[in-house]
Design an enzyme around this catalytic site. Structure first.
Site, short mmCIF file in Angstrom:
data_model
loop_
_atom_site.label_atom_id
_atom_site.label_comp_id
_atom_site.label_asym_id
_atom_site.label_seq_id
_atom_site.Cartn_x
_atom_site.Cartn_y
_atom_site.Cartn_z
N ASP A 61 0.81 -1.21 0.00
CA ASP A 61 0.00 0.00 0.00
C ASP A 61 0.85 1.27 0.00
O ASP A 61 0.31 2.37 -0.10
CB ASP A 61 -0.97 0.01 1.19
CG ASP A 61 -0.29 -0.15 2.53
OD1 ASP A 61 0.79 -0.78 2.60
OD2 ASP A 61 -0.82 0.36 3.54
N HIS A 62 2.17 1.12 0.07
CA HIS A 62 3.08 2.27 0.00
C HIS A 62 3.93 2.28 -1.27
O HIS A 62 4.56 3.28 -1.57
CB HIS A 62 3.98 2.29 1.24
CG HIS A 62 3.22 2.52 2.50
ND1 HIS A 62 3.15 3.76 3.11
CD2 HIS A 62 2.47 1.68 3.25
CE1 HIS A 62 2.39 3.67 4.20
NE2 HIS A 62 1.97 2.42 4.29
N HIS A 301 -3.86 8.28 5.95
CA HIS A 301 -3.67 6.83 5.94
C HIS A 301 -4.69 6.17 6.89
O HIS A 301 -4.34 5.44 7.82
CB HIS A 301 -2.23 6.49 6.36
CG HIS A 301 -1.82 5.08 5.98
ND1 HIS A 301 -2.24 4.47 4.83
CD2 HIS A 301 -1.02 4.18 6.62
CE1 HIS A 301 -1.71 3.25 4.77
NE2 HIS A 301 -0.97 3.05 5.84
#
Length: 344
Positions: A61-62, A301
């Site tokens: 997800d990064h 986030h």
């Protein structure tokens, strides 16, 4: 403010942070993380203008949006292509670069430099487009304490944190501004002139300057006329356990930071779940902001395990500890939200 920023991505989705530092002498553009879809809405020219990409860690997800970034810069020669991240960044991104068919690359000469940041040491490798990124040429290691990159107008600090894997907390600090207080000239019997520019630009000089036929020491004039003020600053914190030991380590690194961009993964009632997954709660983020005496906390986030109503409750929890807390204004999670970030 010399630092402007934009949080990329959506609430509950992947996020990244784009920072622009305009010191008056140079403009530096920094991207922190590259989740899926995060750079998709940026114009091609804006992506090409990014000077450095800093990863907190390499969970999907990064890093999921790296291909979109890479597609824009893989053959860029107008500026260095620099990527930074925790240990294993070189290995993982080399695989990403090799995940395409390369058969038209032999005449291209773009270079990609990637650095693995270990506690106290930076290890860098060079990848070449003309080699289809097949070889990671070792460029050695260098020590560092906190500052890993020192640019023209700002510096980037990194602190290694624990997410059951090393993850990096980043702080961007604009360099101190040096200005001449011309209101002091009359009391010193001095008139403005070209010597003021010489004085401002010769901080390391201990020579002399002649003003209206009189010789003056540069060092003495500097002490009497130069006013130095701290530059702007912003922190990027995501995906790590924030226990008391981590809180103490970060407090000094963040001291006086203007804006703290921090994950808002868990509500405080789910503290045990946050600890299990090596994340923090919004209350812990607010506590860190309070201790570090930052000016503003922006939560991002967000976990999609919660609904919008839950996110608003989590925000209120944080505000009870640190009132100047918000979500990115363009997410429109609150009605009548005050702007929380300055768009680039």
């Amino acid at each position: 403010m010399s630092i402007s920023f934009r949080i990329l991505g959506t609430a509950g989705g992947d996020n990244a942070l784009l920072v622009q530092v305009d010191s008056g002498q140079a403009v530096e553009r920094l991207l922190f993380d590259c989740g899926e879809g995060c750079v998709s809405d940026l114009p091609f020219a804006d992506i090409q203008a990014i000077d450095h990409l800093f990863f907190s860690h390499l969970h999907m997800d990064h890093v999921g949006g790296f291909d979109s970034f890479f597609r824009c810069i893989f053959n860029r020669q107008t500026k260095p292509n620099r990527i930074w991240g925790p240990p294993e960044t070189i290995r993982i991104l080399q695989h990403r670069c090799q995940g395409f068919l390369w058969n038209l690359h032999e005449e291209m000469s773009a270079t990609l430099r990637i650095s693995d940041i270990h506690p106290g040491q930076i290890h860098t490798a060079r990848l070449e487009l003309r080699e289809a990124f097949a070889v990671a040429h070792d460029e050695g290691a260098q020590p560092y304490v906190r500052t890993l990159w020192d640019g023209a107008g700002c510096a980037v600090d990194a602190v290694t944190m624990d997410h059951r894997t090393p993850t990096l907390a980043y702080v961007v600090r604009e360099k101190a501004r040096r200005n001449i207080d011309t209101s002091r000239l009359p009391s010193l019997g001095l008139r403005p002139g070209p010597w003021l520019k010489q004085l401002k630009e010769s901080a390391s000089s201990d020579g002399v300057v002649v003003i209206d036929g009189v010789t003056h020491s540069m060092n003495e004039l500097r002490e009497q006329l130069i006013v130095e003020t701290p530059g702007d600053s912003i922190a990027y914190l995501t995906d790590f356990m924030l226990d008391e030991a981590a809180m103490e380590r970060l407090t000094d690194a963040l001291r006086g930071c203007r804006v703290m961009i921090c994950e808002g993964q868990y509500r405080h009632a789910d503290m045990e779940l946050a600890r299990k997954n090596f994340h923090m709660t919004t209350v812990l983020a607010a506590t860190l902001a309070q201790r570090a005496q930052v000016e503003e906390l922006v939560l991002f986030h967000l976990s999609d395990r919660y609904q919008r109503a839950d996110w608003l409750e989590m925000l209120q929890e944080a505000r009870q500890i640190f009132p100047k807390t918000g979500y990115p204004a363009h997410w429109n999670l609150e009605s009548n939200a005050e702007p929380a970030d300055a768009a680039i």
